[in-house]
Scaffold this motif. Structure first.
Motif, PDB file in Angstrom:
ATOM      1  N   GLU A 209      43.314 -12.636  24.336  1.00  0.00           N
ATOM      2  CA  GLU A 209      43.588 -12.847  22.920  1.00  0.00           C
ATOM      3  C   GLU A 209      44.918 -12.359  22.454  1.00  0.00           C
ATOM      4  O   GLU A 209      45.912 -13.138  21.656  1.00  0.00           O
ATOM      5  CB  GLU A 209      42.469 -12.337  21.940  1.00  0.00           C
ATOM      6  CG  GLU A 209      41.317 -13.338  21.810  1.00  0.00           C
ATOM      7  CD  GLU A 209      40.380 -12.884  22.818  1.00  0.00           C
ATOM      8  OE1 GLU A 209      39.252 -13.413  22.766  1.00  0.00           O
ATOM      9  OE2 GLU A 209      40.901 -11.822  23.761  1.00  0.00           O
TER      10      GLU A 209
ATOM     11  N   THR B 246      48.342 -14.388  21.540  1.00  0.00           N
ATOM     12  CA  THR B 246      49.140 -14.398  20.242  1.00  0.00           C
ATOM     13  C   THR B 246      50.424 -14.478  20.449  1.00  0.00           C
ATOM     14  O   THR B 246      51.404 -15.138  19.845  1.00  0.00           O
ATOM     15  CB  THR B 246      48.489 -12.864  19.651  1.00  0.00           C
ATOM     16  OG1 THR B 246      47.215 -13.141  19.438  1.00  0.00           O
ATOM     17  CG2 THR B 246      49.159 -12.863  18.163  1.00  0.00           C
TER      18      THR B 246
ATOM     19  N   ASP C 296      41.321 -20.661  18.681  1.00  0.00           N
ATOM     20  CA  ASP C 296      40.738 -19.676  19.543  1.00  0.00           C
ATOM     21  C   ASP C 296      41.884 -19.057  20.386  1.00  0.00           C
ATOM     22  O   ASP C 296      42.550 -19.587  21.272  1.00  0.00           O
ATOM     23  CB  ASP C 296      39.678 -20.217  20.735  1.00  0.00           C
ATOM     24  CG  ASP C 296      39.376 -19.014  21.538  1.00  0.00           C
ATOM     25  OD1 ASP C 296      39.725 -18.214  21.506  1.00  0.00           O
ATOM     26  OD2 ASP C 296      38.169 -19.458  22.443  1.00  0.00           O
ATOM     27  N   TYR C 297      42.541 -17.868  20.185  1.00  0.00           N
ATOM     28  CA  TYR C 297      43.332 -17.157  20.638  1.00  0.00           C
ATOM     29  C   TYR C 297      43.385 -16.888  22.385  1.00  0.00           C
ATOM     30  O   TYR C 297      44.488 -16.707  22.885  1.00  0.00           O
ATOM     31  CB  TYR C 297      43.660 -15.870  19.877  1.00  0.00           C
ATOM     32  CG  TYR C 297      44.773 -16.146  18.764  1.00  0.00           C
ATOM     33  CD1 TYR C 297      46.165 -16.283  18.943  1.00  0.00           C
ATOM     34  CD2 TYR C 297      44.065 -16.123  17.628  1.00  0.00           C
ATOM     35  CE1 TYR C 297      46.657 -16.550  17.865  1.00  0.00           C
ATOM     36  CE2 TYR C 297      44.870 -16.537  16.500  1.00  0.00           C
ATOM     37  CZ  TYR C 297      46.181 -16.602  16.604  1.00  0.00           C
ATOM     38  OH  TYR C 297      46.887 -16.844  15.241  1.00  0.00           O
TER      39      TYR C 297
ATOM     40  N   HIS D 102      35.151 -18.175  15.011  1.00  0.00           N
ATOM     41  CA  HIS D 102      36.272 -17.932  15.025  1.00  0.00           C
ATOM     42  C   HIS D 102      37.136 -17.482  13.576  1.00  0.00           C
ATOM     43  O   HIS D 102      38.213 -17.210  13.652  1.00  0.00           O
ATOM     44  CB  HIS D 102      37.345 -19.334  15.662  1.00  0.00           C
ATOM     45  CG  HIS D 102      36.967 -19.607  16.857  1.00  0.00           C
ATOM     46  ND1 HIS D 102      37.226 -18.820  18.151  1.00  0.00           N
ATOM     47  CD2 HIS D 102      36.440 -20.668  17.529  1.00  0.00           C
ATOM     48  CE1 HIS D 102      36.887 -19.442  19.305  1.00  0.00           C
ATOM     49  NE2 HIS D 102      36.288 -20.477  18.894  1.00  0.00           N
TER      50      HIS D 102
ATOM     51  N   ASN E 247      41.219 -12.240  14.192  1.00  0.00           N
ATOM     52  CA  ASN E 247      42.092 -13.633  14.142  1.00  0.00           C
ATOM     53  C   ASN E 247      42.782 -13.849  12.848  1.00  0.00           C
ATOM     54  O   ASN E 247      43.996 -14.453  13.085  1.00  0.00           O
ATOM     55  CB  ASN E 247      41.216 -14.881  14.273  1.00  0.00           C
ATOM     56  CG  ASN E 247      40.593 -15.049  15.541  1.00  0.00           C
ATOM     57  OD1 ASN E 247      41.312 -14.847  16.559  1.00  0.00           O
ATOM     58  ND2 ASN E 247      39.531 -15.800  15.717  1.00  0.00           N
TER      59      ASN E 247
ATOM     60  N   ARG F  87      45.889 -11.662  13.970  1.00  0.00           N
ATOM     61  CA  ARG F  87      46.654 -12.564  15.109  1.00  0.00           C
ATOM     62  C   ARG F  87      47.485 -13.666  14.116  1.00  0.00           C
ATOM     63  O   ARG F  87      48.463 -13.879  14.539  1.00  0.00           O
ATOM     64  CB  ARG F  87      45.874 -13.058  15.953  1.00  0.00           C
ATOM     65  CG  ARG F  87      45.136 -12.102  16.928  1.00  0.00           C
ATOM     66  CD  ARG F  87      44.014 -12.521  17.748  1.00  0.00           C
ATOM     67  NE  ARG F  87      43.452 -11.408  18.383  1.00  0.00           N
ATOM     68  CZ  ARG F  87      42.006 -11.256  18.465  1.00  0.00           C
ATOM     69  NH1 ARG F  87      41.173 -12.082  18.016  1.00  0.00           N
ATOM     70  NH2 ARG F  87      41.631 -10.132  19.350  1.00  0.00           N
TER      71      ARG F  87
END
Length: 540
Positions: free
Chosen positions: A34, A38, A75-76, A205, A210, A213
């Motif tokens: 993740e 990002t 979805d990172y 998510h 998130n 991010r």
């Protein structure tokens, strides 16, 4: 969020160990994939920028505000997979010194704001630059608001038909029967199912990680190498996560009405502490109304004001005002007095009028507004998804029942309503995370500013103290003996002086500072005609 006096009065509040988090989600260890995702998304957003233009009519913003979008990965861990669009609003810096029209103020880049919730939209935030308390900041900064993922047009999240969301009239028992509890449990289970059915696999998510991010991608899209940020309420938790994940990307950060970031508090225990704290703020309002009994005739003691409120609730249970305002709507309307004391005169006047035979002010203030149903349902869906996904929650109803039955003995006003707001998390279908261990070491981030009102009920003061302990170099400014939820750019010039000095010059007190409280509201009958700074920053 903790209110020690109330907990002490109740005795030790025993909390059962929460359900275990999924394997591989150890606290303090965000996913490497993740983080890489990002960086990929931020680089892409930085190259593209944001094409600001006229705002869509659905945003209901004046022409002075410009709008755009920024793409972020759903979805990172898969940055090249499905993308979602976050809506962004901006008013450029005026560069006009409000105290000297001939002086041009140099720009300092973008000031990004999150109003909290989770589920609050910051799209209206750039309008705040027109208010006197914000003009110095508006001269130096492009004021930037945005709708976080799930909110508004930003990958809109919904868990039920908005037409059925604002049910009215409803009950609000402070000591609910077993039958009533079973009814609310069934509703919580149905709501959790609705979220899963409507959102599908996307539901997992919607998380605070998130959101943090996304904030870094927004920073890059705005062309900023480092972020200047103001977060209110839940926005302080978001900001703390950001500082932990991306310390080298921080320029200046303001945490206004800080929630407790301790992993053990996120989010079940935070809500227990919040319910306890609301009892104290509810007492503050009743004491104020009692001091103005000559205006409102609700009683000249806090106890008599409580009896007036309970008398109204009993009448509304027997015959809802306007057919839509029952005890549930009354409780929700008066919950706002725990957040903002600028509501005190209007709620007191409405209660007084109702008890004297005129229900119209109460119906106006407490009745459901169908035109806002879709927005309210969306905000609640995002709030629920983020909080349920963020952390372990008790999955055994007996834990909720025991903890809140004990708490309601000394804090009856908000306790059970808070349970019903969050109970879907007990039956949540998506995987749970373990909260990140928010923490920065010496020199990792520039000094940050924490603002807190000492009697804030929605974000009890212990949260500000805990955040200061966890963010190295953070400085706390306290508004003593006050309880407004969010004090940046509000009616206290002392607080605003610290805010301006920090955001405009990077100056902070050496250790910590305190301000005298802003004046209590004067009793009056009419509702305010214009928005205040608090209104424009108000979280969900």
């Amino acid at each position: 969020m903790r209110a020690p006096a109330l907990y002490s009065a109740a005795g030790t509040l025993l909390l059962t160990t929460l359900t275990a988090a999924p394997a591989g989600s150890a606290p303090g260890v965000p996913g490497v994939a993740e983080l890489r995702g990002t960086a990929v998304a931020a680089a892409r957003a930085g190259a593209r920028g944001i094409d600001f233009g006229a705002c869509p009519a659905t945003e209901d913003l004046p022409g002075t505000v410009r709008c755009g979008t920024v793409s972020v990965p759903l979805d990172y861990a898969r940055p090249d997979g499905r993308q979602i669009e976050l809506t962004v609003s901006r008013v450029p810096a005026t560069h006009k010194d409000p105290n000297n029209s001939k002086r041009r103020v140099p720009g300092q880049g973008s000031l990004v704001f999150n109003p909290g919730g989770p589920g609050g939209s910051g799209m209206y935030f750039p309008l705040i630059g027109a208010l006197p308390e914000w003009k110095r900041l508006a001269a130096a900064y492009d004021l930037v608001g945005y709708a976080p993922r799930g909110v508004g047009r930003s990958a809109h999240l919904s868990c039920e038909d908005p037409k059925t969301f604002l049910k009215a009239p409803t009950q609000a028992p402070t000591h609910p029967s077993e039958a009533y509890k079973k009814e609310r449990i069934a509703q919580a289970k149905a709501y959790a199912r609705g979220c899963a059915q409507r959102a599908g696999d996307d539901l997992r998510h919607y998380t605070s990680l998130n959101n943090a991010r996304d904030l870094d991608v927004l920073r890059a899209a705005l062309g900023e190498s480092r972020l200047t940020f103001v977060g209110a309420s839940y926005g302080t938790y978001l900001g703390a996560l950001y500082a932990t994940l991306f310390p080298s990307h921080v320029r200046r950060m303001v945490f206004d009405a800080a929630v407790n970031p301790h992993p053990d508090q996120v989010w079940y225990r935070s809500n227990l502490a919040q319910s306890a704290a609301f009892e104290g703020r509810w007492q503050d309002f009743r004491e104020w109304a009692a001091r103005h009994d000559d205006v409102y005739s609700l009683g000249d003691t806090a106890g008599e004001v409580l009896r007036s409120y309970e008398k109204a609730a009993a009448r509304l249970a027997a015959k809802p005002a306007g057919g839509t305002v029952g005890p549930g709507q009354l409780q929700e309307a008066f919950l706002s007095v725990g957040y903002y004391d600028d509501y005190w005169p209007h709620r007191a006047q409405a209660l007084s009028a109702y008890l004297k035979g005129d229900p119209e002010p109460l119906v106006e203030q407490a009745g459901p507004h169908p035109e806002t149903a879709a927005e309210a349902e969306n905000a609640h869906a995002v709030y629920t998804a983020v909080e349920c996904n963020d952390a372990p929650w008790p999955t055994d109803w007996q834990v909720w029942d025991r903890d809140n039955t004990r708490l309601a003995r000394v804090a009856p006003f908000e306790t059970w309503d808070n349970v019903w707001t969050n109970l879907s998390c007990a039956y949540w279908p998506a995987p749970r995370q373990r909260p990140l261990d928010v923490r920065t070491g010496p020199g990792e981030v520039p000094a940050t500013l924490i603002l807190a009102a000492e009697r804030d009920a929605a974000a009890p003061y212990e949260g500000a103290l805990e955040l200061r302990r966890r963010l190295s170099g953070a400085v706390l400014v306290t508004e003593r003996d006050a309880g407004t939820h969010g004090i940046a750019g509000g009616p206290n010039p002392c607080v605003n002086g610290y805010l301006d000095a920090y955001l405009l010059e990077g100056r902070l007190p050496v250790r910590r500072a305190a301000c005298a409280p802003h004046p209590e509201p004067e009793p009056r009958q009419a509702s305010p005609a214009t928005k205040s700074a608090t209104d424009l920053r108000r979280p969900v």
